[in-house]
Design a protein around this motif. Sequence first.
Motif, mmCIF file in Angstrom:
data_model
loop_
_atom_site.group_PDB
_atom_site.id
_atom_site.type_symbol
_atom_site.label_atom_id
_atom_site.label_comp_id
_atom_site.label_asym_id
_atom_site.label_seq_id
_atom_site.Cartn_x
_atom_site.Cartn_y
_atom_site.Cartn_z
ATOM 1 N N VAL A 76 0.831 -1.199 0.000
ATOM 2 C CA VAL A 76 0.000 0.000 0.000
ATOM 3 C C VAL A 76 0.868 1.254 0.000
ATOM 4 N N PHE A 77 1.939 1.239 0.776
ATOM 5 C CA PHE A 77 2.806 2.412 0.844
ATOM 6 C C PHE A 77 3.380 2.738 -0.539
ATOM 7 N N VAL A 78 3.918 1.735 -1.227
ATOM 8 C CA VAL A 78 4.517 1.969 -2.546
ATOM 9 C C VAL A 78 3.454 2.409 -3.543
ATOM 10 N N ARG A 79 2.336 1.733 -3.543
ATOM 11 C CA ARG A 79 1.237 2.066 -4.463
ATOM 12 C C ARG A 79 0.788 3.509 -4.306
ATOM 13 N N ASP A 80 0.527 3.910 -3.065
ATOM 14 C CA ASP A 80 0.000 5.250 -2.834
ATOM 15 C C ASP A 80 1.065 6.327 -2.997
ATOM 16 N N PHE A 81 2.320 5.995 -2.681
ATOM 17 C CA PHE A 81 3.395 6.947 -2.943
ATOM 18 C C PHE A 81 3.466 7.273 -4.432
ATOM 19 N N LEU A 82 3.449 6.244 -5.271
ATOM 20 C CA LEU A 82 3.568 6.455 -6.716
ATOM 21 C C LEU A 82 2.431 7.317 -7.244
ATOM 22 N N CYS A 83 1.219 7.072 -6.771
ATOM 23 C CA CYS A 83 0.071 7.866 -7.224
ATOM 24 C C CYS A 83 0.246 9.335 -6.860
ATOM 25 N N ARG A 84 0.695 9.594 -5.640
ATOM 26 C CA ARG A 84 0.922 10.978 -5.221
ATOM 27 C C ARG A 84 2.081 11.609 -5.990
ATOM 28 N N TRP A 85 3.154 10.857 -6.161
ATOM 29 C CA TRP A 85 4.358 11.404 -6.780
ATOM 30 C C TRP A 85 4.103 11.807 -8.223
ATOM 31 N N TYR A 86 3.303 11.024 -8.917
ATOM 32 C CA TYR A 86 2.988 11.323 -10.309
ATOM 33 C C TYR A 86 1.640 12.040 -10.452
ATOM 34 N N TYR A 122 -1.375 11.496 -9.782
ATOM 35 C CA TYR A 122 -2.526 10.749 -10.327
ATOM 36 C C TYR A 122 -2.718 11.020 -11.819
ATOM 37 N N ASP A 123 -1.615 11.167 -12.541
ATOM 38 C CA ASP A 123 -1.654 11.419 -13.979
ATOM 39 C C ASP A 123 -1.477 10.082 -14.705
ATOM 40 N N SER A 124 -2.534 9.570 -15.297
ATOM 41 C CA SER A 124 -2.494 8.243 -15.908
ATOM 42 C C SER A 124 -1.648 8.201 -17.183
ATOM 43 N N THR A 125 -1.319 9.360 -17.746
ATOM 44 C CA THR A 125 -0.398 9.346 -18.889
ATOM 45 C C THR A 125 1.026 9.084 -18.414
ATOM 46 N N LEU A 126 1.323 9.496 -17.183
ATOM 47 C CA LEU A 126 2.660 9.314 -16.621
ATOM 48 C C LEU A 126 2.807 8.029 -15.828
ATOM 49 N N LEU A 127 1.691 7.522 -15.277
ATOM 50 C CA LEU A 127 1.769 6.407 -14.344
ATOM 51 C C LEU A 127 0.750 5.318 -14.650
ATOM 52 N N GLY A 128 1.245 4.099 -14.717
ATOM 53 C CA GLY A 128 0.387 2.927 -14.774
ATOM 54 C C GLY A 128 0.805 1.958 -13.680
ATOM 55 N N ILE A 129 -0.164 1.419 -12.941
ATOM 56 C CA ILE A 129 0.136 0.487 -11.857
ATOM 57 C C ILE A 129 -0.766 -0.739 -11.980
ATOM 58 N N GLU A 130 -0.168 -1.916 -11.851
ATOM 59 C CA GLU A 130 -0.909 -3.154 -11.659
ATOM 60 C C GLU A 130 -0.369 -3.817 -10.404
ATOM 61 N N CYS A 131 -1.264 -4.372 -9.595
ATOM 62 C CA CYS A 131 -0.858 -4.969 -8.323
ATOM 63 C C CYS A 131 -1.244 -6.448 -8.294
ATOM 64 N N PHE A 132 -0.354 -7.253 -7.735
ATOM 65 C CA PHE A 132 -0.571 -8.695 -7.661
ATOM 66 C C PHE A 132 -0.125 -9.219 -6.296
ATOM 67 N N SER A 133 -0.723 -10.314 -5.887
ATOM 68 C CA SER A 133 -0.195 -11.099 -4.777
ATOM 69 C C SER A 133 0.378 -12.370 -5.386
ATOM 70 N N LEU A 134 1.493 -12.809 -4.872
ATOM 71 C CA LEU A 134 2.172 -13.988 -5.409
ATOM 72 C C LEU A 134 2.133 -15.092 -4.358
ATOM 73 N N ARG A 135 1.364 -16.127 -4.647
ATOM 74 C CA ARG A 135 1.208 -17.245 -3.723
ATOM 75 C C ARG A 135 1.448 -18.542 -4.475
ATOM 76 N N SER A 136 2.360 -19.362 -3.959
ATOM 77 C CA SER A 136 2.694 -20.640 -4.608
ATOM 78 C C SER A 136 3.041 -20.442 -6.081
ATOM 79 N N ASP A 137 3.780 -19.371 -6.341
ATOM 80 C CA ASP A 137 4.235 -19.019 -7.695
ATOM 81 C C ASP A 137 3.099 -18.665 -8.643
#
Length: 244
Positions: free
Chosen positions: A17-27, A29-44
Amino acid sequence: MNKRKVAVFVEGQAEYVFVRDFLCRWYDYDSTLLGIECFSLRSDLYNSEPYLFGDRKSVNYYQIVNVGNDRSVLSKMLKEAPRLQNAGFHQIIGLSDMYSDLYHVQTKERCIDVAVNQKLIDECQNSLNASSQRDLLSYHFAIMEVEAWILGMYQFLQQIDSSLTPQFIMSRLQIDITADPEISFYHPAKVLDEIYRLAGRQYGKHLNEIASITSQFSKDDYARLLASGHCKSFNEFIKDLVAE
């Protein structure tokens, strides 16, 4: 067209959450500059998290992967590195807390030990250096936890409860919240919980709790922490994360 395509492997919900929300604030919330996809990795297996911003064609595209275990961040990012390189990623970053069961074993007395910090950092770097993707790889520890970085922006506490001033916290807990939390607090999440309890609340690293905090931070808050001289590990991670 991507200028930067970055994969970030993190140990848990607080870091995710910290990394996700930092990036949104830093850029901004400009979707031309920033794209984010989030995943959880369980059992590969990659499982999509219910958060998507911008798209894969944004100038800066980030894939944030929560591995759910502090001991697995390094091994997972090393295992995934060849695939990510082939997929055109320019950088692969790992982030975990220095605070861990392994750290307790190394220190015995439950105190911050600079020599132990460096030993664990060097061990990780040696593993990265042995990888054929080493030029893409970097690893960062939040010292001692990502909550230290949050405490470095302690002004937000008065938005939770106006009574949570540095003076009040000192008088009740004998904690100097204005000090550099990276060198002052062995277990920052516990310190944050103790402060929360002064206002009749609790903090336990849960997703809704960390999101409630990070939603209050502005780009200026992060910039002030970067300029403060506190939380060296935050500065090093952010310079790598946004390449500035």
